[in-house]
Motif scaffolding. Sequence first.
Motif, PDB file in Angstrom:
ATOM      1  N   LEU A   1       0.832  -1.206   0.000  1.00 33.30           N
ATOM      2  CA  LEU A   1       0.000   0.000   0.000  1.00 33.30           C
ATOM      3  C   LEU A   1       0.866   1.255   0.000  1.00 33.30           C
ATOM      4  O   LEU A   1       1.881   1.330   0.698  1.00 33.30           O
ATOM      5  CB  LEU A   1      -0.897   0.027   1.239  1.00 33.30           C
ATOM      6  CG  LEU A   1      -2.173  -0.815   1.230  1.00 33.30           C
ATOM      7  CD1 LEU A   1      -2.801  -0.799   2.621  1.00 33.30           C
ATOM      8  CD2 LEU A   1      -3.163  -0.308   0.190  1.00 33.30           C
ATOM      9  N   LYS A   2       0.430   2.243  -0.745  1.00 31.72           N
ATOM     10  CA  LYS A   2       1.071   3.549  -0.673  1.00 31.72           C
ATOM     11  C   LYS A   2       0.790   4.160   0.704  1.00 31.72           C
ATOM     12  O   LYS A   2      -0.208   3.814   1.349  1.00 31.72           O
ATOM     13  CB  LYS A   2       0.504   4.483  -1.743  1.00 31.72           C
ATOM     14  CG  LYS A   2       0.745   4.042  -3.172  1.00 31.72           C
ATOM     15  CD  LYS A   2       0.058   4.996  -4.145  1.00 31.72           C
ATOM     16  CE  LYS A   2       0.208   4.524  -5.589  1.00 31.72           C
ATOM     17  NZ  LYS A   2      -0.500   5.412  -6.550  1.00 31.72           N
ATOM     18  N   PRO A   3       1.634   5.067   1.181  1.00 27.09           N
ATOM     19  CA  PRO A   3       1.279   5.813   2.401  1.00 27.09           C
ATOM     20  C   PRO A   3      -0.079   6.492   2.201  1.00 27.09           C
ATOM     21  O   PRO A   3      -0.321   7.129   1.178  1.00 27.09           O
ATOM     22  CB  PRO A   3       2.407   6.843   2.514  1.00 27.09           C
ATOM     23  CG  PRO A   3       3.572   6.201   1.829  1.00 27.09           C
ATOM     24  CD  PRO A   3       2.975   5.427   0.674  1.00 27.09           C
ATOM     25  N   GLY A   4      -0.981   6.306   3.139  1.00 28.11           N
ATOM     26  CA  GLY A   4      -2.341   6.811   2.988  1.00 28.11           C
ATOM     27  C   GLY A   4      -3.246   5.869   2.224  1.00 28.11           C
ATOM     28  O   GLY A   4      -4.425   6.171   2.019  1.00 28.11           O
ATOM     29  N   GLY A   5      -2.708   4.703   1.815  1.00 27.10           N
ATOM     30  CA  GLY A   5      -3.486   3.744   1.053  1.00 27.10           C
ATOM     31  C   GLY A   5      -4.563   3.065   1.881  1.00 27.10           C
ATOM     32  O   GLY A   5      -4.510   3.043   3.116  1.00 27.10           O
ATOM     33  N   LEU A   6      -5.535   2.474   1.191  1.00 26.44           N
ATOM     34  CA  LEU A   6      -6.733   1.916   1.820  1.00 26.44           C
ATOM     35  C   LEU A   6      -6.768   0.398   1.650  1.00 26.44           C
ATOM     36  O   LEU A   6      -6.598  -0.118   0.543  1.00 26.44           O
ATOM     37  CB  LEU A   6      -7.972   2.538   1.166  1.00 26.44           C
ATOM     38  CG  LEU A   6      -9.354   2.019   1.575  1.00 26.44           C
ATOM     39  CD1 LEU A   6      -9.653   2.354   3.033  1.00 26.44           C
ATOM     40  CD2 LEU A   6     -10.429   2.600   0.653  1.00 26.44           C
TER      41      LEU A   6
END
Length: 285
Positions: free
Chosen positions: A248-253
């Motif tokens: 996941l990207k930082p801030g990903g869900l």
Amino acid sequence: MAWSLRTLPTLSEDQFLQWGKLLEERTGIQLVFQQKAWLESQIYARLRDMGYSDYDSYYLFVAEESVDSKLEWARLVDRIAVKETSFFRHRESIEYVRNYLQQKINNQALHDSFDVWSLGCATGEEAYSLAMVVNDCFELAAISPFYGITAMDISPSALATGRKGRYGKRRVEQVKPDEARRYLQLCADGSYEVVNKLRDRVCFTQSNIINARQLPQVQVDVIFCQNLLVYFRRWLRRDVLNALVDRLKPGGLLIVGLGEVMDWEHPDMQRTSDDQVQAYIRQTQ
């Protein structure tokens, strides 16, 4: 005697445990004894087609590492692992992705392609449901649809169905009329076909989620993993989720099925407050 007239043979308890162990080792799916009759019917259908007369000889065949055995195992898993699904099966979770993307667009925080994984996608309805809401957001904002959905499943036949993108009426009952007008085409046989602009954005690929640490080392915006982890043991659920965090990207869900995971925590993940979905956000560093 014709096969159709034979009585379905019964798996002994030892045979059930043997088959269950092989299935769990290869797919992560854990069976309970109450599923024995169902497992018998699934195995027997393939055993009969392959010309075997008993469970043990068929087991020895599929447990081998030959090419023919692997192909037959894939056919058997198609019967056992493919679960029935539909468009917008849990609309609250799909809509959560819409709201998540809409906020990113509103806050001008979308600086790259918007990438989504649909894990355990089965025959593709979930992936196309996600594509519908994601495409809605891009069209509403009048910006180029720079997004992609990667749909993964263990079953080659399910993935083939997803690539065709054609579904019967019952599978599309949860699609709203305005969504159907924009994203589905009625075919002459009464089925519905997903329009090309969505199909072009969805890539179907075979993958075994129990090997989550072997998934591509990329970072995506959303990982959607519903109605899958419930079939695994708790330790395997945690192991899979821990591996997904790194994708996941930082801030990903990350979205899982409501109630599928009860005791998982990760230092980089924060569960959201919406009690209609089970969603986690990867914290920014």
